[in-house]
Scaffold this motif. Structure first.
Motif, PDB file in Angstrom:
ATOM      1  N   VAL A 169       0.836  -1.201   0.000  1.00 14.80           N
ATOM      2  CA  VAL A 169       0.000   0.000   0.000  1.00 14.80           C
ATOM      3  C   VAL A 169       0.873   1.253   0.000  1.00 14.80           C
ATOM      4  O   VAL A 169       0.555   2.247  -0.657  1.00 14.80           O
ATOM      5  CB  VAL A 169      -0.950  -0.010   1.219  1.00 14.80           C
ATOM      6  CG1 VAL A 169      -1.691   1.315   1.340  1.00 14.80           C
ATOM      7  CG2 VAL A 169      -1.962  -1.153   1.091  1.00 14.80           C
ATOM      8  N   SER A 196      -7.304   5.680   2.687  1.00 17.45           N
ATOM      9  CA  SER A 196      -6.237   4.755   2.302  1.00 17.45           C
ATOM     10  C   SER A 196      -5.477   5.208   1.067  1.00 17.45           C
ATOM     11  O   SER A 196      -4.428   4.647   0.746  1.00 17.45           O
ATOM     12  CB  SER A 196      -6.821   3.356   2.037  1.00 17.45           C
ATOM     13  OG  SER A 196      -7.468   2.856   3.183  1.00 17.45           O
ATOM     14  N   GLU A 243      -6.407  -4.829   2.830  1.00 17.16           N
ATOM     15  CA  GLU A 243      -5.954  -3.586   3.443  1.00 17.16           C
ATOM     16  C   GLU A 243      -6.774  -2.367   3.008  1.00 17.16           C
ATOM     17  O   GLU A 243      -6.873  -1.389   3.742  1.00 17.16           O
ATOM     18  CB  GLU A 243      -4.477  -3.359   3.094  1.00 17.16           C
ATOM     19  CG  GLU A 243      -3.562  -4.438   3.652  1.00 17.16           C
ATOM     20  CD  GLU A 243      -2.213  -4.447   2.964  1.00 17.16           C
ATOM     21  OE1 GLU A 243      -2.071  -5.195   1.975  1.00 17.16           O
ATOM     22  OE2 GLU A 243      -1.333  -3.698   3.413  1.00 17.16           O
ATOM     23  N   ILE A 244      -7.329  -2.440   1.805  1.00 13.87           N
ATOM     24  CA  ILE A 244      -8.139  -1.321   1.301  1.00 13.87           C
ATOM     25  C   ILE A 244      -9.549  -1.834   1.032  1.00 13.87           C
ATOM     26  O   ILE A 244      -9.829  -2.451  -0.002  1.00 13.87           O
ATOM     27  CB  ILE A 244      -7.535  -0.715   0.023  1.00 13.87           C
ATOM     28  CG1 ILE A 244      -6.119  -0.206   0.287  1.00 13.87           C
ATOM     29  CG2 ILE A 244      -8.422   0.436  -0.471  1.00 13.87           C
ATOM     30  CD1 ILE A 244      -5.437   0.382  -0.927  1.00 13.87           C
TER      31      ILE A 244
END
Length: 290
Positions: A169, A196, A243-244
């Motif tokens: 990321v 994010s 994560e996103i």
């Protein structure tokens, strides 16, 4: 005619529904008030609202309406226009299939959509229902949670081949982003969803989510997209799904008068049915058949 005004909130709207002049509506309401000995309607901030006497009169009118429908079982039970304000994605993926299913049973029902990504309106003039992203703060309206959907980060296969896939990321810093125009975004939940991707650089920005999808497919950048729209395209790849992932709520806002309209109530039920039918797609999950 009182029933039509109670459902529309406006003389002009009732006149359109009944196909008469609005002055005719006003004369009939005046005559009804003289007959009942009191006011049945008073002007509110967003249109005409019922008095306690008007509530009793409308309840009696609804009983008559139900009885009349029962006398004609072979006729379409529902007819009329439902006016909806909703986001582009919801309008296309949820509302349109919902009204199509409703029209199979009640072909006299039609839907007018005002596509907009905004907060719930302070005054719901001209629409019966609103669907907004994020919990609304409203007065003189009913607000209910319809369900959730998720945003994920997507890239076209050609973009990944051309630029290479980021390793993490953190590697997205400085990469091109496709999303809403930040300065024009009125919805806090959609702005927060960008957390994010704050270090990415705007490449294509639009008020229309279908432009986001097409621009991402064209390789203009990484798109922060609704999973229910992006997952339908084989040329898009979701990256960093663990994560996103931003989960956002759809809320339905109704004028009290709209809940007196059998067509609006039936359409709300159809919306809920469609939401349940595609719940996996809304949340970015593989369908059971897949």
């Amino acid at each position: 005619m009182l029933l039509a005004v109670a459902r529309e909130g406006r003389y002009t709207g009732a006149a359109e529904r009944l196909r008469v002049n609005h002055t005719t509506i006003a004369r009939r309401i005046d005559a009804l008030e003289r007959s009942l000995g009191g006011r049945v309607l008073v002007r509110g901030a967003a249109g005409w609202v019922l008095t306690p006497l008007g509530e009793h009169a409308v309840a009696a009118a609804e009983e008559v309406e139900r009885a009349m429908r029962g006398l004609s079982p072979d006729e379409p039970a529902l007819a009329g226009v439902v006016r909806l304000s909703a986001t582009d994605g919801f309008s296309g993926f949820i509302a349109s299939p919902a009204v199509a299913a409703l029209r199979e049973r009640h072909p006299g029902v039609s839907l007018e959509i005002v596509a907009a990504t905004r907060r719930a309106a302070a005054q719901r003039v001209g629409v019966d229902l609103e669907v907004v992203v994020g919990r609304p703060h409203v007065h003189r309206a009913e607000a209910t949670h319809l369900g959730d959907y998720v945003l994920g980060l997507y890239a076209s296969r050609t973009l990944l081949e051309r630029r290479g896939a980021p390793a993490s990321v953190d590697g997205l810093a400085g990469e091109p982003l496709v999303y809403f125009i930040e300065s024009m975004l009125q919805v806090d939940a959609l702005d927060t969803a960008r957390r994010s991707t704050r270090r990415m650089v705007d490449a294509v920005s639009s008020t229309n989510v279908y432009v986001h999808v097409d621009a991402t497919r064209a390789g203009a950048g990484y798109g922060l997209l609704p999973a229910f729209l992006a997952d339908r395209h084989d040329d898009l790849v979701r990256i960093f799904p663990d994560e996103i992932e931003e989960r956002l709520p759809y809320w339905l806002v109704c004028r009290p008068e709209a809940l007196r309209q059998p067509t609006a109530v039936a359409f709300i039920a159809a919306l809920r049915g469609r939401m349940a039918e595609v719940s996996d797609a809304l949340l970015g999950r593989p369908s059971p058949a897949g």
